[in-house]
Motif scaffolding. Structure first.
Motif, mmCIF file in Angstrom:
data_model
loop_
_atom_site.group_PDB
_atom_site.id
_atom_site.type_symbol
_atom_site.label_atom_id
_atom_site.label_comp_id
_atom_site.label_asym_id
_atom_site.label_seq_id
_atom_site.Cartn_x
_atom_site.Cartn_y
_atom_site.Cartn_z
ATOM 1 N N SER A 1 110.534 27.154 -50.707
ATOM 2 C CA SER A 1 109.589 28.218 -50.362
ATOM 3 C C SER A 1 110.333 29.520 -50.130
ATOM 4 C CB SER A 1 108.821 27.843 -49.084
ATOM 5 O OG SER A 1 108.063 28.933 -48.591
ATOM 6 N N ILE A 2 109.620 30.623 -50.259
ATOM 7 C CA ILE A 2 110.139 31.920 -49.837
ATOM 8 C C ILE A 2 110.535 31.871 -48.362
ATOM 9 C CG2 ILE A 2 107.796 32.733 -49.312
ATOM 10 C CD1 ILE A 2 110.781 34.900 -50.482
ATOM 11 N N ALA A 3 109.919 30.955 -47.599
ATOM 12 C CA ALA A 3 110.257 30.817 -46.175
ATOM 13 C C ALA A 3 111.694 30.350 -45.965
ATOM 14 C CB ALA A 3 109.290 29.845 -45.498
ATOM 15 N N ALA A 4 112.342 29.839 -47.016
ATOM 16 C CA ALA A 4 113.745 29.443 -46.909
ATOM 17 C C ALA A 4 114.687 30.625 -46.994
ATOM 18 C CB ALA A 4 114.092 28.432 -48.000
ATOM 19 N N VAL B 1 115.395 22.030 -47.187
ATOM 20 C CA VAL B 1 115.207 21.642 -48.590
ATOM 21 C C VAL B 1 116.162 22.419 -49.495
ATOM 22 C CG1 VAL B 1 113.603 21.719 -50.542
ATOM 23 C CG2 VAL B 1 112.832 20.878 -48.315
ATOM 24 N N ALA B 2 116.334 23.701 -49.222
ATOM 25 C CA ALA B 2 117.232 24.516 -50.042
ATOM 26 C C ALA B 2 118.665 24.000 -49.957
ATOM 27 C CB ALA B 2 117.162 25.978 -49.602
ATOM 28 N N ALA B 3 119.133 23.700 -48.740
ATOM 29 C CA ALA B 3 120.486 23.175 -48.569
ATOM 30 C C ALA B 3 120.616 21.780 -49.169
ATOM 31 C CB ALA B 3 120.855 23.163 -47.089
ATOM 32 N N LEU B 4 119.597 20.959 -48.975
ATOM 33 C CA LEU B 4 119.598 19.612 -49.532
ATOM 34 C C LEU B 4 119.697 19.654 -51.056
ATOM 35 C CD1 LEU B 4 119.146 16.513 -49.211
ATOM 36 C CD2 LEU B 4 116.683 17.004 -49.319
ATOM 37 N N ASN C 1 117.422 20.988 -58.865
ATOM 38 C CA ASN C 1 117.104 22.386 -58.599
ATOM 39 C C ASN C 1 115.883 22.471 -57.702
ATOM 40 O OD1 ASN C 1 118.982 24.001 -60.481
ATOM 41 N ND2 ASN C 1 118.090 22.512 -61.897
ATOM 42 N N ALA C 2 115.568 23.683 -57.304
ATOM 43 C CA ALA C 2 114.383 23.908 -56.478
ATOM 44 C C ALA C 2 113.623 25.124 -56.989
ATOM 45 C CB ALA C 2 114.776 24.129 -55.016
ATOM 46 N N GLY D 1 121.542 23.162 -59.121
ATOM 47 C CA GLY D 1 121.912 23.660 -57.804
ATOM 48 C C GLY D 1 121.326 25.005 -57.442
ATOM 49 N N ILE D 2 120.305 25.449 -58.181
ATOM 50 C CA ILE D 2 119.726 26.755 -57.887
ATOM 51 C C ILE D 2 118.342 26.613 -57.258
ATOM 52 C CG2 ILE D 2 120.936 27.741 -59.870
ATOM 53 C CD1 ILE D 2 117.921 28.235 -60.936
ATOM 54 N N ALA D 3 117.879 27.711 -56.660
ATOM 55 C CA ALA D 3 116.502 27.837 -56.196
ATOM 56 C C ALA D 3 115.892 29.019 -56.930
ATOM 57 C CB ALA D 3 116.451 28.048 -54.693
#
Length: 252
Positions: free
Chosen positions: A133-136, A153-156, A172-173, A233-235
């Motif tokens: 999410s943008i919240a990350a 989630v971003a770090a995971l 990826n995310a 490995g990207i978001a």
């Protein structure tokens, strides 16, 4: 109808509504056979197989994954989309709610990916896409618990990408901005002035509107697809520029 996912099997969690339903439809339109995991599988319109799975229950997740593998023969793509929202500052939610949200939004992804790994390792086109999410990446008011879960989630996602790259699994995310989903609809309905609240949500995104579920689905399809073979490995932000742009106020 595309063919980029022809012959592949995708699992989409939370795939019966909102962003998850759009993802399931997009992958299916691309030729994938799609298994939807949802608490309400009867609502899954875009599924070759709909399974009642609670991502907060490891036994439920493992049974769901085994059912997909037995029914569809393989698993190539996992889209970890199931999640719940939370409002308030750190004072607004008791410990039990913190545990519940983190259990679903973070550990739910762990359970599904963990159960699917043996099948993904056999795939020539293995990919996991997590919905963050943008919240990350941006500090949003009244979203402390939700932001903590999506930051995790971003770090995971990065850690999983490092762990599984040499097994042939890309991870990826996507980071949607405020999207036009049933959850946002419920938030707006509960607001004192729904029209004003919607206008405020639209205004904070530089392109001036809510993100559509289909736009997020297209980003997921890219990350899960063969064209992203060197992307891991990207978001990927799908937020109308909210993460990176700092526009001057529009002239009046």
């Amino acid at each position: 109808m595309g063919t980029e996912f022809s012959g592949l099997v995708a699992v989409v969690t939370g795939g019966a509504s909102g962003i998850g339903a759009a993802i399931a439809r997009r992958l299916r339109d691309g030729g994938a056979r799609v298994a939807v995991f949802d608490l309400r599988p009867d609502d899954a319109e875009h599924a070759d197989l709909a399974v009642a799975v609670d991502v907060a229950d490891d036994a439920s997740v493992r049974a769901g994954i085994e059912h997909v593998a037995a029914s569809l023969g393989r698993i190539d793509i996992v889209v970890n989309n199931a999640g719940i929202g939370a409002q308030g500052t750190i004072e607004a939610n008791a410990d039990d709610e913190w545990h519940r949200v983190l259990d679903i939004n973070v550990l739910g992804m762990v359970r599904v990916a963990r159960a699917a790994l043996p099948y993904l390792r056999r795939s020539p086109a293995a990919a996991i896409v997590n919905t963050s999410s943008i919240a990350a990446t941006a500090g949003l008011p009244e979203r402390a618990l939700y932001s903590a879960s999506k930051g995790a989630v971003a770090a995971l996602t990065r850690a999983m990408a490092a762990d599984h790259l040499r097994e042939g699994i890309r991870v990826n995310a996507v980071n949607p901005g405020t999207a036009d989903t049933p959850w946002i609809g419920r938030l707006l309905a509960s607001a004192a002035d729904p029209a004003a609240e919607r206008a405020a949500l639209e205004a904070r995104q530089p392109h001036g509107r809510l993100v559509s579920a289909d736009e997020v689905a297209e980003a997921v399809a890219y990350l899960a697809g063969p064209g992203a073979g060197s992307t891991t490995g990207i978001a990927l932000a799908v937020d109308g520029g909210m993460q990176e742009l700092r526009l001057r106020p529009a002239a009046r």
